[in-house]
Design a protein around this motif. Sequence first.
Motif, PDB file in Angstrom:
ATOM      1  N   THR A 261      -9.780  -3.892   0.804  1.00 55.94           N
ATOM      2  CA  THR A 261      -9.578  -5.054  -0.062  1.00 55.94           C
ATOM      3  C   THR A 261     -10.711  -5.202  -1.069  1.00 55.94           C
ATOM      4  OG1 THR A 261     -10.792  -6.511   1.428  1.00 55.94           O
ATOM      5  CG2 THR A 261      -8.422  -6.364   1.765  1.00 55.94           C
ATOM      6  N   SER A 262     -10.402  -5.858  -2.188  1.00 60.32           N
ATOM      7  CA  SER A 262     -11.436  -6.311  -3.105  1.00 60.32           C
ATOM      8  C   SER A 262     -11.151  -7.790  -3.350  1.00 60.32           C
ATOM      9  CB  SER A 262     -11.383  -5.533  -4.419  1.00 60.32           C
ATOM     10  OG  SER A 262     -10.392  -6.080  -5.263  1.00 60.32           O
ATOM     11  N   GLU A 263     -11.891  -8.404  -4.244  1.00 58.41           N
ATOM     12  CA  GLU A 263     -11.675  -9.835  -4.490  1.00 58.41           C
ATOM     13  C   GLU A 263     -10.278 -10.132  -5.000  1.00 58.41           C
ATOM     14  OE1 GLU A 263     -14.790 -10.977  -7.118  1.00 58.41           O
ATOM     15  OE2 GLU A 263     -16.132 -11.494  -5.464  1.00 58.41           O
ATOM     16  N   ILE A 264      -9.718  -9.241  -5.775  1.00 53.97           N
ATOM     17  CA  ILE A 264      -8.409  -9.510  -6.366  1.00 53.97           C
ATOM     18  C   ILE A 264      -7.372  -8.452  -5.986  1.00 53.97           C
ATOM     19  CG2 ILE A 264      -9.453 -10.714  -8.347  1.00 53.97           C
ATOM     20  CD1 ILE A 264      -8.668  -8.222 -10.045  1.00 53.97           C
ATOM     21  N   ARG A 265      -7.607  -7.759  -4.873  1.00 52.60           N
ATOM     22  CA  ARG A 265      -6.681  -6.685  -4.494  1.00 52.60           C
ATOM     23  C   ARG A 265      -6.646  -6.507  -2.993  1.00 52.60           C
ATOM     24  NH1 ARG A 265      -8.019  -1.953  -2.799  1.00 52.60           N
ATOM     25  NH2 ARG A 265     -10.144  -2.153  -3.587  1.00 52.60           N
ATOM     26  N   ILE A 266      -5.473  -6.167  -2.498  1.00 53.06           N
ATOM     27  CA  ILE A 266      -5.348  -5.723  -1.110  1.00 53.06           C
ATOM     28  C   ILE A 266      -4.572  -4.426  -1.117  1.00 53.06           C
ATOM     29  CG2 ILE A 266      -4.449  -6.263   1.197  1.00 53.06           C
ATOM     30  CD1 ILE A 266      -4.498  -9.254   0.247  1.00 53.06           C
ATOM     31  N   THR A 267      -5.129  -3.397  -0.484  1.00 49.39           N
ATOM     32  CA  THR A 267      -4.477  -2.089  -0.445  1.00 49.39           C
ATOM     33  C   THR A 267      -4.259  -1.668   0.991  1.00 49.39           C
ATOM     34  OG1 THR A 267      -5.598  -1.409  -2.467  1.00 49.39           O
ATOM     35  CG2 THR A 267      -4.690   0.347  -1.102  1.00 49.39           C
ATOM     36  N   VAL A 268      -3.075  -1.090   1.233  1.00 51.99           N
ATOM     37  CA  VAL A 268      -2.821  -0.516   2.560  1.00 51.99           C
ATOM     38  C   VAL A 268      -2.371   0.925   2.392  1.00 51.99           C
ATOM     39  CG1 VAL A 268      -2.225  -2.719   3.644  1.00 51.99           C
ATOM     40  CG2 VAL A 268      -0.424  -1.355   2.561  1.00 51.99           C
ATOM     41  N   LEU A 269      -2.754   1.738   3.355  1.00 48.68           N
ATOM     42  CA  LEU A 269      -2.289   3.122   3.369  1.00 48.68           C
ATOM     43  C   LEU A 269      -1.082   3.185   4.296  1.00 48.68           C
ATOM     44  CD1 LEU A 269      -3.320   5.911   2.172  1.00 48.68           C
ATOM     45  CD2 LEU A 269      -4.017   6.408   4.519  1.00 48.68           C
ATOM     46  N   ILE A 270       0.028   3.726   3.774  1.00 49.63           N
ATOM     47  CA  ILE A 270       1.256   3.806   4.578  1.00 49.63           C
ATOM     48  C   ILE A 270       1.823   5.218   4.492  1.00 49.63           C
ATOM     49  CG2 ILE A 270       1.785   1.351   4.242  1.00 49.63           C
ATOM     50  CD1 ILE A 270       3.774   2.160   2.072  1.00 49.63           C
ATOM     51  N   ASP A 271       2.860   5.482   5.284  1.00 46.59           N
ATOM     52  CA  ASP A 271       3.522   6.789   5.186  1.00 46.59           C
ATOM     53  C   ASP A 271       4.274   6.881   3.870  1.00 46.59           C
ATOM     54  OD1 ASP A 271       2.601   7.635   7.629  1.00 46.59           O
ATOM     55  OD2 ASP A 271       4.333   6.832   8.729  1.00 46.59           O
ATOM     56  N   LEU A 272       4.238   8.067   3.288  1.00 43.02           N
ATOM     57  CA  LEU A 272       4.899   8.290   2.001  1.00 43.02           C
ATOM     58  C   LEU A 272       6.375   7.896   2.069  1.00 43.02           C
ATOM     59  CD1 LEU A 272       4.320   9.412  -0.818  1.00 43.02           C
ATOM     60  CD2 LEU A 272       4.908  11.685   0.023  1.00 43.02           C
ATOM     61  N   ALA A 273       6.999   8.157   3.211  1.00 40.48           N
ATOM     62  CA  ALA A 273       8.429   7.892   3.364  1.00 40.48           C
ATOM     63  C   ALA A 273       8.752   6.406   3.294  1.00 40.48           C
ATOM     64  CB  ALA A 273       8.919   8.476   4.689  1.00 40.48           C
ATOM     65  N   ASP A 274       7.765   5.551   3.531  1.00 35.76           N
ATOM     66  CA  ASP A 274       8.010   4.104   3.572  1.00 35.76           C
ATOM     67  C   ASP A 274       7.807   3.412   2.229  1.00 35.76           C
ATOM     68  OD1 ASP A 274       8.534   4.223   6.273  1.00 35.76           O
ATOM     69  OD2 ASP A 274       6.494   3.681   6.884  1.00 35.76           O
ATOM     70  N   VAL A 275       7.386   4.163   1.214  1.00 34.06           N
ATOM     71  CA  VAL A 275       6.922   3.535  -0.022  1.00 34.06           C
ATOM     72  C   VAL A 275       7.947   2.594  -0.652  1.00 34.06           C
ATOM     73  CG1 VAL A 275       6.379   4.007  -2.449  1.00 34.06           C
ATOM     74  CG2 VAL A 275       5.137   5.179  -0.644  1.00 34.06           C
ATOM     75  N   ASP A 276       9.169   3.074  -0.863  1.00 27.25           N
ATOM     76  CA  ASP A 276      10.147   2.259  -1.586  1.00 27.25           C
ATOM     77  C   ASP A 276      10.445   0.960  -0.841  1.00 27.25           C
ATOM     78  OD1 ASP A 276      10.069   4.397  -3.224  1.00 27.25           O
ATOM     79  OD2 ASP A 276      12.233   4.795  -3.225  1.00 27.25           O
ATOM     80  N   ARG A 277      10.666   1.110   0.446  1.00 25.98           N
ATOM     81  CA  ARG A 277      10.968  -0.060   1.269  1.00 25.98           C
ATOM     82  C   ARG A 277       9.796  -1.053   1.224  1.00 25.98           C
ATOM     83  NH1 ARG A 277      10.945   0.527   6.885  1.00 25.98           N
ATOM     84  NH2 ARG A 277      10.671   2.722   6.395  1.00 25.98           N
ATOM     85  N   ALA A 278       8.604  -0.542   1.352  1.00 27.91           N
ATOM     86  CA  ALA A 278       7.414  -1.393   1.369  1.00 27.91           C
ATOM     87  C   ALA A 278       7.218  -2.110   0.033  1.00 27.91           C
ATOM     88  CB  ALA A 278       6.181  -0.551   1.710  1.00 27.91           C
ATOM     89  N   MET A 279       7.391  -1.373  -1.057  1.00 30.87           N
ATOM     90  CA  MET A 279       7.231  -1.963  -2.391  1.00 30.87           C
ATOM     91  C   MET A 279       8.180  -3.142  -2.569  1.00 30.87           C
ATOM     92  SD  MET A 279       5.187  -0.352  -4.705  1.00 30.87           S
ATOM     93  CE  MET A 279       5.938  -0.311  -6.332  1.00 30.87           C
ATOM     94  N   ASN A 280       9.445  -2.922  -2.226  1.00 32.57           N
ATOM     95  CA  ASN A 280      10.439  -3.976  -2.413  1.00 32.57           C
ATOM     96  C   ASN A 280      10.163  -5.186  -1.533  1.00 32.57           C
ATOM     97  OD1 ASN A 280      12.798  -3.414  -4.339  1.00 32.57           O
ATOM     98  ND2 ASN A 280      12.411  -1.423  -3.395  1.00 32.57           N
ATOM     99  N   ALA A 281       9.713  -4.920  -0.328  1.00 29.95           N
ATOM    100  CA  ALA A 281       9.424  -6.021   0.600  1.00 29.95           C
ATOM    101  C   ALA A 281       8.269  -6.864   0.070  1.00 29.95           C
ATOM    102  CB  ALA A 281       9.094  -5.456   1.983  1.00 29.95           C
ATOM    103  N   VAL A 282       7.232  -6.207  -0.391  1.00 35.18           N
ATOM    104  CA  VAL A 282       6.050  -6.940  -0.856  1.00 35.18           C
ATOM    105  C   VAL A 282       6.347  -7.655  -2.175  1.00 35.18           C
ATOM    106  CG1 VAL A 282       3.664  -6.688  -1.654  1.00 35.18           C
ATOM    107  CG2 VAL A 282       4.434  -5.458   0.388  1.00 35.18           C
TER     108      VAL A 282
END
Lengths: 404, 404
Positions: free
Chosen positions: A373-394
């Motif tokens: 994380t930074s002051e204005i960002r939160i980053t998570v490392l996920i499996d490549l296969a989950d990217v689309d689903r994760a993007m839409n959920a967030v």
Amino acid sequence: MLVVKKFGGSSVANKERIFNVARRCIDDYKKGNKVVVVLSAMGDTTDDLIALANDINPDAPKREMDMLLSIGEQQSVALMAMAMAKLGVPAISLNAFQVAMHTTSQYSNARFKRVDKDRILHELDAGKIVIVTGFQGVNKYDDITTLGRGGSDTTAVAIAATLNADRCEIFTDVDGVYTADPRIVKNARKLPEISYDEMLELASLGAQVLHNRSVEMAKKYGVTLVVRSSLNESEGTLVREVNTVEKMLVSGVACDKHAARIALIGVKNEPGVAFKVFDLLAKAGINVDMILQSVGRDDKKDISFTVDETEAKDAMKVLKENKDRLTITDFQDEENVAKLSIVGAGMQTNPGVAARMFGALYDAGVNIRMISTSEIRITVLIDLADVDRAMNAVHAEFMEEIEN
Amino acid sequence: MLVVKKFGGSSVANKERIFNVARRCIDDYKKGNKVVVVLSAMGDTTDDLIALANDINPDAPKREMDMLLSIGEQQSVALMAMAMAKLGVPAISLNAFQVAMHTTSQYSNARFKRVDKDRILHELDAGKIVIVTGFQGVNKYDDITTLGRGGSDTTAVAIAATLNADRCEIFTDVDGVYTADPRIVKNARKLPEISYDEMLELASLGAQVLHNRSVEMAKKYGVTLVVRSSLNESEGTLVREVNTVEKMLVSGVACDKHAARIALIGVKNEPGVAFKVFDLLAKAGINVDMILQSVGRDDKKDISFTVDETEAKDAMKVLKENKDRLTITDFQDEENVAKLSIVGAGMQTNPGVAARMFGALYDAGVNIRMISTSEIRITVLIDLADVDRAMNAVHAEFMEEIEN
């Protein structure tokens, strides 16, 4: 008004597109503006050159790679000057030597130190449109350097900063900065403006609209950036110091599919080991991104970190050569991972954003591998296969509620 | 020993040939020699770039053409350095900026003024093979210039002269200088050596083995040239000051199929007209070769001259723009002509050579359109269709008798 306009490789990929860019620049010029154009290499030129080099020597010296790759932009700028001449407007192409775009020495990943303005100003004063090679510079040995992928954005900003340009327009194949990649998230919206810091986080996290160094430099020198489409006349997104009273909680969701995770197993649990690891990598010019260190058990601990996948091979090489000194038992090198980030200036004053993000990912069945994380960002490392689903959920969690 | 080795475009046209050249250079290097390599653009690269430019602007500014064309050699030298690195030998590529190959300002047809030796010597002293872009230079504006077709030979000689090299080897697809083009004259023989003056006449007359400026420069600075094959190890032909007691009467027969003849009809028969015509052409940078002026009748005369066919369009343009001032009634522009020449240092002391040549052509039924001579050369302009017949007739007259 003095305007710097940067066009990427796809915008100059063939004759028709070159003339299209030429006409857009000439439109500006005919309004009485001084126009500097920064170009990348045409279409797949850079990839083709890399393939040519790899065929001859997959381990080619980086100095020679830069010598080779720099010809791509020189081709673009010369052809653009010819196109403008054909349209009856005086134009001149300049490469990194001719402008004198001074960079650090590091081949394939150089940074600008100083840009001379004399030659460009001289040509502008002579009434010409000035067309400059993006992506490249010259180091103190008079050798050609390149800035790494996307470096043409940085060239444009460096020139805009040097000339104190009124604006620096970055033309891309999208018409602005979106709350998320519209190809992945169908509800993504275009932002009319965004702050440097937010853009910076998005850029460094894989939103491929702008090269992160270009945003850093724009922020440092107060260059007003405009991200707009090379295909239409829509207004695009302004990137500048935003002073809206209420900042958006989350202004964008970004993903970077080009991450690689390296895990060092069984490292001796003693002070200084982490320093040695990352010092070695830094000296090899490898940018380490997320870092995770396990709590040490007994006398061993594990250290994981991410790098850009293009640097994973180099990183592994350096580490293996120093395996014993670094007390590493084993390595893992994983490329099927992606970084997912949310960015927002409002995050600083709103607790609980991270929890909401993790909750949304949990509901979508996405496993979180690392967190940063930074002051204005939160980053998570996920499996490549989950990217689309994760993007839409967030995106749904943060962006779609704001709109209503 | 310091050796400069120049390889043309076909010698580096693909990966295999690049490695072939790399190995030849490395052989020399491993014998303890200092090696500088000068390269042309790969295969058809230059033609492809010209086609690309013509598609965008058939009348492209020459400055921009040079900016474009110079990338061809930069590609070759970078790839060659990579190939040598692959073979385990330290090598470095340098372009015209990096060496500092200073030329006159004239784009597409520049001449060397001065070559800096510091950078090349520095890299040689560091134990590297130095690979330099042929064909290009930098003028006083810091703009890239090119030397015109074949200019890489001149680059090699300029570097050899600057470094005081022991020899300058020009590798081509033939294995030396022949008494005539073996593709046209089957009895043509390879010459073991030839004087600068003879080579100069042959080169400037279309024997495409060496670029004429390169021979001029070699003569001026006493650079020993070797013309040899890039495909085999045969000895080639030495070009140097030849001091054999009895010089050959005729050492070669050459033809240039790229001539164009321009005739100016009905020019006013008064002093200064010829001066005005050729002064205008000179100022436009057009090289005029043979000149024939008819004896004036009444108040009119005709002036014919030849230029390289690539300059015929420019020449006609300049003349038409000044038609009235030059008092020209009509023009003829003819490209189906060729120049046939015999060259020999022995000619100076042997009268009657011209008569024998004209006799041989007459016997072969070849019509002579124009005649021009120097101390060691006789050139005739003939119809393009007659070239092969004429070459064989003249070669038989002079060269085949000598052999017996």
